[in-house]
Structures are given as C-alpha cells and as structure tokens.
Design a protein around this motif. Sequence first.
Motif, PDB file in Angstrom:
ATOM      1  N   ARG A 111       0.851  -1.193   0.000  1.00 20.35           N
ATOM      2  CA  ARG A 111       0.000   0.000   0.000  1.00 20.35           C
ATOM      3  C   ARG A 111       0.887   1.243   0.000  1.00 20.35           C
ATOM      4  N   LYS A 113       0.800   5.833  -0.610  1.00 17.54           N
ATOM      5  CA  LYS A 113       0.112   7.091  -0.874  1.00 17.54           C
ATOM      6  C   LYS A 113       1.129   8.209  -0.929  1.00 17.54           C
ATOM      7  N   PRO A 122      -3.925  11.864   3.306  1.00 16.93           N
ATOM      8  CA  PRO A 122      -5.163  11.222   2.837  1.00 16.93           C
ATOM      9  C   PRO A 122      -5.472   9.971   3.663  1.00 16.93           C
ATOM     10  N   LYS A 123      -6.729   9.728   3.922  1.00 17.06           N
ATOM     11  CA  LYS A 123      -7.109   8.541   4.697  1.00 17.06           C
ATOM     12  C   LYS A 123      -6.938   7.271   3.877  1.00 17.06           C
ATOM     13  N   GLU A 124      -7.255   7.350   2.592  1.00 16.08           N
ATOM     14  CA  GLU A 124      -7.198   6.180   1.719  1.00 16.08           C
ATOM     15  C   GLU A 124      -5.810   6.032   1.093  1.00 16.08           C
ATOM     16  N   TRP A 125      -5.436   4.791   0.813  1.00 12.24           N
ATOM     17  CA  TRP A 125      -4.209   4.518   0.080  1.00 12.24           C
ATOM     18  C   TRP A 125      -4.447   4.837  -1.389  1.00 12.24           C
ATOM     19  N   LEU A 126      -3.472   5.416  -2.042  1.00 15.56           N
ATOM     20  CA  LEU A 126      -3.597   5.763  -3.461  1.00 15.56           C
ATOM     21  C   LEU A 126      -3.457   4.533  -4.353  1.00 15.56           C
ATOM     22  N   GLU A 128      -2.999   0.079  -3.991  1.00 18.03           N
ATOM     23  CA  GLU A 128      -2.921  -1.164  -3.217  1.00 18.03           C
ATOM     24  C   GLU A 128      -2.648  -2.280  -4.208  1.00 18.03           C
TER      25      GLU A 128
END
Length: 164
Positions: A111, A113, A122-126, A128
């Motif tokens: 993962r 980002k 950012p909370k989400e991974w860019l 995966e």
Amino acid sequence: EVREVDGSKVLAKTLDRVLFQRATTFFGHPDMSNYTVAADVMTDGNRRIMSTAGVINQRYFIVLKGNWQQLEVSSNHDRIKKAVPFAWKPRVWYRLKARVDVAADGSGVVRAKAWKRGEAEPKEWLIEVPHKQAHTHGSPGIQGFSPQSKKRVYMDNISVTPNQ
C-alpha cells in the motif's frame, strides 16, 4: 550528499557522474518486516524532464516517476509492476508513505500514498497492489533516479515505524 534546501539540511542525489544516475541506499537489517516507511521527496526539473524518487519497503520499490507522472510499486519488474496516475511538480515537496502487509498464507498487499508536504494525509491509500507470494522481509531504503544525471533528487524526514 547533504545539502541545504529551503532552510534545512536534506539528502541530495549526486550528479557528478552519468554512470551513477541511479542511487539506492538501504538502512536497517535485511530481516526487517512489518513496518511503514515514509519520506519527503522532491526533484528538480521542468515540464520535459523530472527524476524519480522513492522509498523501499520489504524489497518493494515505491516511487514517484516524474516523467510518467505516476506512483509505481515494483519488485523485480518481471515479478510485479503496477502504477497509478499521480500528478506532481518539480521543486515541490511531497510526502511518500508505504507499507507491506503479509497474510499467514504468504500473500500480501503493498500500500502506498503520496501528497503535498504540509497538507493533511489522505485517509485512503492511493495504490494497493496484491501479491500472491509477497516478500516477507527486507531492509528499508530510499531510491533516486536522475536521467542522464541532470535533475537532482532530494529526500528529507525519512522514517521507519512498526505497523500497528
């Protein structure tokens, strides 16, 4: 080499020999696993040529590719190589963060980002990237590639922390 940039001392990839346009530096023990590596990265350049800057986590290279405007995860390009678009600019600092999670069956997910330094993470991974036979260990590190040794790569605030 160590240089002063924007008022602080940072690591900078040397440009003195074309032969050394790629630099890879490992730190830590090769048996390390279950960690997150992060670094601030920047490259000199312009709209025609930018360098590549990144981190290494458990034998995976996680890099911002300047000329391609991508965030790429790779490990022995024959085994795994995936990328997503990521627009970034020269002479601007970006934070790059990556972790590898390995399951009991040996599969794993890389993962990563990236975001502008100083902005909220950012909370989400860019990206995966699943891997059926994940690397279970490997030394953390940093990597820079300056095409034809023309555009310098800079690194700052490098960290390695245990995964939680």
